[in-house]
Design an enzyme around this catalytic site. Sequence first.
Site, PDB file in Angstrom:
ATOM      1  N   GLY A  12       0.812  -1.208   0.000  1.00 34.96           N
ATOM      2  CA  GLY A  12       0.000   0.000   0.000  1.00 34.96           C
ATOM      3  C   GLY A  12       0.844   1.255   0.000  1.00 34.96           C
ATOM      4  N   VAL A  14       1.297   3.901   2.378  1.00 31.05           N
ATOM      5  CA  VAL A  14       2.139   4.178   3.539  1.00 31.05           C
ATOM      6  C   VAL A  14       3.090   3.022   3.802  1.00 31.05           C
ATOM      7  CG1 VAL A  14       2.144   4.562   6.038  1.00 31.05           C
ATOM      8  CG2 VAL A  14       0.476   5.745   4.600  1.00 31.05           C
ATOM      9  N   ASP A  38      -2.803 -12.552   5.754  1.00 36.75           N
ATOM     10  CA  ASP A  38      -4.092 -12.121   5.227  1.00 36.75           C
ATOM     11  C   ASP A  38      -4.949 -11.565   6.359  1.00 36.75           C
ATOM     12  OD1 ASP A  38      -6.462 -11.722   3.936  1.00 36.75           O
ATOM     13  OD2 ASP A  38      -6.708 -13.778   3.230  1.00 36.75           O
ATOM     14  N   THR A  64      -9.601   0.560   3.575  1.00 34.25           N
ATOM     15  CA  THR A  64      -9.709   2.022   3.486  1.00 34.25           C
ATOM     16  C   THR A  64     -10.785   2.490   2.512  1.00 34.25           C
ATOM     17  OG1 THR A  64      -7.955   2.062   1.816  1.00 34.25           O
ATOM     18  CG2 THR A  64      -7.289   2.353   4.121  1.00 34.25           C
ATOM     19  N   THR A 103      -6.740   6.759  11.658  1.00 34.43           N
ATOM     20  CA  THR A 103      -7.306   7.755  10.758  1.00 34.43           C
ATOM     21  C   THR A 103      -8.014   8.895  11.481  1.00 34.43           C
ATOM     22  OG1 THR A 103      -8.981   8.044   9.003  1.00 34.43           O
ATOM     23  CG2 THR A 103      -9.389   6.319  10.616  1.00 34.43           C
ATOM     24  N   ASP A 104      -8.090  10.030  10.813  1.00 34.81           N
ATOM     25  CA  ASP A 104      -8.880  11.163  11.287  1.00 34.81           C
ATOM     26  C   ASP A 104     -10.369  10.852  11.292  1.00 34.81           C
ATOM     27  OD1 ASP A 104      -8.735  10.994   8.493  1.00 34.81           O
ATOM     28  OD2 ASP A 104      -9.151  13.117   8.217  1.00 34.81           O
ATOM     29  N   TYR A 127     -16.411   2.862   8.292  1.00 33.55           N
ATOM     30  CA  TYR A 127     -14.949   2.887   8.252  1.00 33.55           C
ATOM     31  C   TYR A 127     -14.379   3.433   9.559  1.00 33.55           C
ATOM     32  CZ  TYR A 127     -10.273   4.591   7.115  1.00 33.55           C
ATOM     33  OH  TYR A 127      -8.923   4.872   7.145  1.00 33.55           O
ATOM     34  N   LYS A 131     -12.176   1.376  12.413  1.00 32.94           N
ATOM     35  CA  LYS A 131     -10.819   1.815  12.757  1.00 32.94           C
ATOM     36  C   LYS A 131     -10.726   2.173  14.242  1.00 32.94           C
ATOM     37  CE  LYS A 131      -7.631   2.414  10.652  1.00 32.94           C
ATOM     38  NZ  LYS A 131      -6.471   1.492  10.515  1.00 32.94           N
TER      39      LYS A 131
END
Length: 300
Positions: A12, A14, A38, A64, A103-104, A127, A131
């Site tokens: 990915g 990052v 996985d 994401t 994440t924000d 999402y 997270k």
Amino acid sequence: MSASVLVTGGSGQVGGALVRRLQASGVSTIAPGRDTLDLARPETLAMTLRALAPRIVVNCAAWTAVDAAERDEAAAHTVNAESPTSIAAFCATRALPLIHVSTDYVFDGGDAAPFVEDATPAPLQAYGRTKLAGERAVLASGAPTVVVRTSAVYDGHGRNFLTAILARARRGDGLRVVTDQVTAPTSASAVADVLAQIVEDVLHGGARFDRVRADGGVLHASAAGAVTWHDFAVAALTRRAAREPAMRAVPITGVTTAEWGAPASRPPRALLGGTRLATHYGSSLAHWETQLDAVLASLT
């Protein structure tokens, strides 16, 4: 310098940037693919991690796709919450440091001021909920853990907002971009630099890592400044037009979030504040415009 740092999500944005950064510094890095590790199968992770025997784990992998998560929250929860829980449990039994990227979108974006690390999360969509569940699981696991939240990640090659608008512009397609969502677009390489700084600290004893843990275990790493997605698109195409003049003629129409009509709600003002990165690591991320210039300069 030699150590086995395991990076999930190494293919990915990052994760890939982090692997390149660590390898350039001489750090022994493992970045298993999905066929080996996985995250859609959390019950298999402990056995694989035992075989790989890392010294440090950096979890950059995540579901994401925000709108897809709205349609299949259970699948997103497996990747974003259940698998981090399994990874953290493995790390806890061996006292292995775990750096977990978040994440924000764990925030609702309803505040005018940026959200500091201790602000109360209130995600608006599946999402963000998944997270947040992952964050809470790893912090409660007993593993030595730091959670790094970032925002609106992009690079010049993966599937992200920047590459999508550049592709449409090259086809001559007009763009419709929301004007009422404010964010801080952050390059994958900038996030990777922060993660590498934390890894290198851990490899040298982890004094700063431990201070972050004592200070709550969460730090924010996103670009300085703030911009709407519409104005970010305008900035990107205006700058890129120096190399691709046809982009000057691409129309960019501003629309509201309601007019866009995405399945998942987005925070109207997803800005991350806080001082822990500066306090504990003495660093900060560049302004979003500086980061955008660097990413565009890297394109052929």
